[in-house]
Scaffold this active site. Structure first.
Site, short mmCIF file in Angstrom:
data_model
loop_
_atom_site.label_atom_id
_atom_site.label_comp_id
_atom_site.label_asym_id
_atom_site.label_seq_id
_atom_site.Cartn_x
_atom_site.Cartn_y
_atom_site.Cartn_z
N CYS A 1 0.83 -1.21 0.00
CA CYS A 1 0.00 0.00 0.00
C CYS A 1 0.88 1.27 0.00
O CYS A 1 1.50 1.57 -1.02
CB CYS A 1 -0.99 -0.06 1.15
N HIS B 1 -3.31 -4.98 1.65
CA HIS B 1 -2.63 -5.14 2.94
C HIS B 1 -2.53 -6.62 3.34
O HIS B 1 -3.43 -7.11 4.05
CB HIS B 1 -3.42 -4.43 4.04
N GLU C 1 -0.85 -8.02 5.57
CA GLU C 1 -0.71 -8.21 7.02
C GLU C 1 -2.06 -8.22 7.72
O GLU C 1 -2.15 -8.60 8.89
CB GLU C 1 0.22 -7.13 7.61
N1 GLN Z 1 -3.44 6.38 0.59
C1 GLN Z 1 -2.30 6.14 1.41
C2 GLN Z 1 -1.10 6.94 0.93
O1 GLN Z 1 -1.20 7.75 0.12
C3 GLN Z 1 -1.95 4.68 1.47
C4 GLN Z 1 -3.02 3.92 2.20
C5 GLN Z 1 -2.53 2.72 2.94
O2 GLN Z 1 -1.33 2.45 3.06
N2 GLN Z 1 -3.48 2.01 3.49
O3 GLN Z 1 -0.04 6.72 1.42
#
Ligand code: GLN
Length: 188
Positions: free
Chosen positions: A78, A171, A173
């Site tokens: 992410c 994610h 995890e």
């Molecule tokens: N939108 C987040 C960002 O710009 C990332 C979201 C996340 O890691 N759950 O970093």
């Protein structure tokens, strides 16, 4: 093998828990000295803008760039994917992206927090789907020829590898499924 989890902001504790659960020693990385000690690194989800600023503030950005250029095996999830991408389409001016994976990403491309969702991810060669949790997830808008797409959702890559870098827009995890972490630590 010592696996580091970048522990500046975000979901680092959960990655540590998964690694510990599968019997891998995980250590938190917040300083250049701690980075030197690790053989692999997880960059967690969280807020890529905040992590980027904290990397600069902690003097970690250049040492991390060097280790990535040397082929440090890294798993970015992410926000971690955003940091490892080659281009952040809508980042703030000066937002770090280390180019470990030749991909362009759009932050929050799957929508806001309230539009978070679960989806079953079919990973090539895996017997059953992986439960993907998407939270303000980045969309991989384009990926270069050197990027191996391991899984897609509606035709958009969500799990990719390039060299020793593995990235997911979801994610892993948060899933009760250790396969991505196991696979990451077992990679050559
Ligand atoms: N939108 C987040 C960002 O710009 C990332 C979201 C996340 O890691 N759950 O970093």
């Amino acid at each position: 093998m010592k696996v580091g989890v970048l522990a500046l902001q975000g979901a680092f504790g959960l990655h540590e828990q998964v690694l510990n659960r599968i019997g891998v020693a995980a250590v938190q990385v917040r300083t250049p000295e701690e980075l030197v000690e690790v053989d692999r690194l997880v960059i967690p989800g969280g807020e890529s803008t905040a992590i980027s600023k904290l990397l600069d503030a902690n003097g970690l950005a250049d040492p991390l760039a060097e280790r990535l250029a040397d082929g440090l095996p890294v798993l970015g999830t992410c926000a971690g994917l955003i940091l490892l991408a080659a281009e952040v389409v809508d980042g703030y001016p000066g937002q770090r992206c280390f180019g470990a994976v030749d991909a362009a990403v759009r932050r929050n491309g799957y929508g806001r927090q309230s539009e978070s969702f679960h989806a079953l991810i079919e990973v090539e060669g895996w017997k059953s789907a992986f439960p993907g949790v998407f939270i303000r997830a980045p969309v991989i808008e384009s990926a270069g020829d050197g990027v191996e797409v391991l899984a897609s959702l509606d035709g958009v890559p969500v799990l990719c590898r390039q060299g020793s870098a593995v990235v997911s827009s979801f994610h892993p995890e948060l899933a009760e499924d250790d396969r991505i972490h196991r696979w990451f630590v077992e990679q050559e």
